[in-house]
Design an enzyme around this catalytic site. Structure first.
Site, PDB file in Angstrom:
ATOM      1  N   LYS A  63       5.895 -10.931   5.492  1.00 14.31           N
ATOM      2  CA  LYS A  63       6.153 -11.274   4.092  1.00 14.31           C
ATOM      3  C   LYS A  63       6.817 -12.645   3.995  1.00 14.31           C
ATOM      4  O   LYS A  63       6.422 -13.496   3.187  1.00 14.31           O
ATOM      5  CB  LYS A  63       7.030 -10.209   3.434  1.00 14.31           C
ATOM      6  CG  LYS A  63       6.339  -8.868   3.275  1.00 14.31           C
ATOM      7  CD  LYS A  63       7.297  -7.798   2.773  1.00 14.31           C
ATOM      8  CE  LYS A  63       6.584  -6.497   2.471  1.00 14.31           C
ATOM      9  NZ  LYS A  63       5.751  -5.993   3.572  1.00 14.31           N
ATOM     10  N   LYS A  78      -2.070  -7.982   4.577  1.00  8.17           N
ATOM     11  CA  LYS A  78      -2.116  -8.078   3.118  1.00  8.17           C
ATOM     12  C   LYS A  78      -1.310  -9.263   2.578  1.00  8.17           C
ATOM     13  O   LYS A  78      -1.708  -9.924   1.611  1.00  8.17           O
ATOM     14  CB  LYS A  78      -1.626  -6.756   2.528  1.00  8.17           C
ATOM     15  CG  LYS A  78      -1.485  -6.733   1.015  1.00  8.17           C
ATOM     16  CD  LYS A  78      -0.066  -7.030   0.523  1.00  8.17           C
ATOM     17  CE  LYS A  78       0.949  -6.066   1.056  1.00  8.17           C
ATOM     18  NZ  LYS A  78       2.338  -6.407   0.616  1.00  8.17           N
ATOM     19  N   GLY A 138       0.809  -1.215   0.000  1.00  9.04           N
ATOM     20  CA  GLY A 138       0.000   0.000   0.000  1.00  9.04           C
ATOM     21  C   GLY A 138       0.840   1.263   0.000  1.00  9.04           C
ATOM     22  O   GLY A 138       0.512   2.254  -0.662  1.00  9.04           O
ATOM     23  N   ASN A 139       1.966   1.246   0.725  1.00 12.31           N
ATOM     24  CA  ASN A 139       2.827   2.420   0.776  1.00 12.31           C
ATOM     25  C   ASN A 139       3.485   2.703  -0.565  1.00 12.31           C
ATOM     26  O   ASN A 139       3.850   3.838  -0.864  1.00 12.31           O
ATOM     27  CB  ASN A 139       3.901   2.244   1.860  1.00 12.31           C
ATOM     28  CG  ASN A 139       3.333   2.385   3.258  1.00 12.31           C
ATOM     29  OD1 ASN A 139       2.735   3.384   3.592  1.00 12.31           O
ATOM     30  ND2 ASN A 139       3.482   1.357   4.079  1.00 12.31           N
TER      31      ASN A 139
END
Length: 318
Positions: free
Chosen positions: A280, A218, A16-17
């Site tokens: 991640k 996410k 998102g960043n």
């Protein structure tokens, strides 16, 4: 399940960043990203895109929250609806940017966003310890007053910067719209799904789905999406070229290939930060353990076309 001409089915998770914080900045960054994404299709691959929404959903949530304080015609909007808005907002820009690039290259693919609900377990232990900060900052006095008005509200200090609302971050269990996503993939669509980790929902007593005040990570959502569509690869694209040991230190070491057993050892040794690389790596491990031939790659967005060739990124093997 795979489109007949595709070499590989790839789920691509965008941070998102990396997408910017204003509409103008976001469209500019997506325009550049679209070149790398479409290049993967030009190589003969089929792609599905997921994305984060940290800055965007915070902006939406804060806008309603602040506006409701000064205008009684505006009401605060709950997190599931804010997540849905961010999926549409970011999906719209991704659709525009990718379609423009496809048209420029005379490629016949379609692009569509699926507003995605993700089922979570109502008994997930994360609901007992909400740790994900969202929205604006409060003073201690404001936080106390708000929690007295709403007994379900949890507000805690966030890294010494003020007090913020905390929500749970449960694990994804299943995708409500999975059949729609798979059907579109089989008909030459580039699908954008699970934006912002998806809208977390639980089943109520009548078997219907109900949105809950929570945020699904996410990367975990992207791994669940990749497993659901039986992808060959999961690309987690971020701001760095590789996963590193001793990140930011003089003895920093980039990793090119990592097996699950090695990754587990590195996690135990504390090499990966809980707020950035750890989820991640864990999501990548979770995906590749599903099937022996699967691969997950953590790399930078700009190098996406080189990842499939093995020329960039950290590859996670089972």
């Amino acid at each position: 399940m795979h489109y007949k001409n595709a070499l590989h089915r790839i789920v691509i998770a965008l941070g998102g960043n990396a997408l910017g914080t204003t509409p103008e900045e976001q469209q500019e960054k997506i325009s550049k990203a679209a070149e790398a994404l479409v290049e993967l299709i030009a190589q003969g691959n089929e792609i599905i895109i997921s994305h984060g929404n940290g800055p965007q959903v915070g902006m939406i949530n804060l806008a309603f929250e602040e506006a409701s304080k000064v205008n009684d015609k505006v009401v605060p909007v709950k997190l599931p609806e804010c997540t849905a808005m961010s999926q549409g907002y970011i999906g719209y820009h991704l659709q525009k940017g990718i379609k423009k690039e496809l048209t420029k290259k005379k490629m016949p693919w379609h692009v569509a966003t699926v507003v995605t609900q993700i089922i979570v377990d109502k008994d997930d232990e994360a609901f007992n310890n909400p740790t994900k900060p969202i929205g604006g900052y409060y003073t201690k006095e404001e936080a106390t007053e708000l929690m007295e008005k709403d007994k379900d509200l949890i507000i805690k200090e966030d890294a010494g910067r003020g007090y913020r609302k905390m929500v749970a971050s449960p694990k994804p269990v299943d995708l409500v719209e999975k059949e729609s996503i798979i059907n579109m993939l089989d008909n030459e669509f580039i699908v954008i799904a699970c934006g912002g980790g998806g809208i977390p929902v639980v089943k109520d007593g009548e078997g219907d789905f109900k949105g809950v005040e929570a945020v699904i990570d996410k990367d975990y959502a992207s791994a669940k999406l990749a497993d659901t569509v039986d992808a060959d690869y999961l690309f987690i694209l971020t701001a760095v070229d590789n996963v590193c040991l001793n990140y930011g230190k003089p003895n920093e070491k980039s990793l090119s290939d990592v097996y699950v057993e090695e990754a587990e050892k590195y996690i135990e040794e504390g090499h990966f930060s809980a707020g950035s690389m750890l989820p991640k790596v864990k999501a990548a491990m979770e995906f590749v353990k599903g099937k022996e031939e699967r691969r997950a790659v953590i790399a930078s967005l700009k190098n996406a076309p080189y990842v499939i060739k093995g020329e960039s990124g950290t590859v996670i093997h089972s």
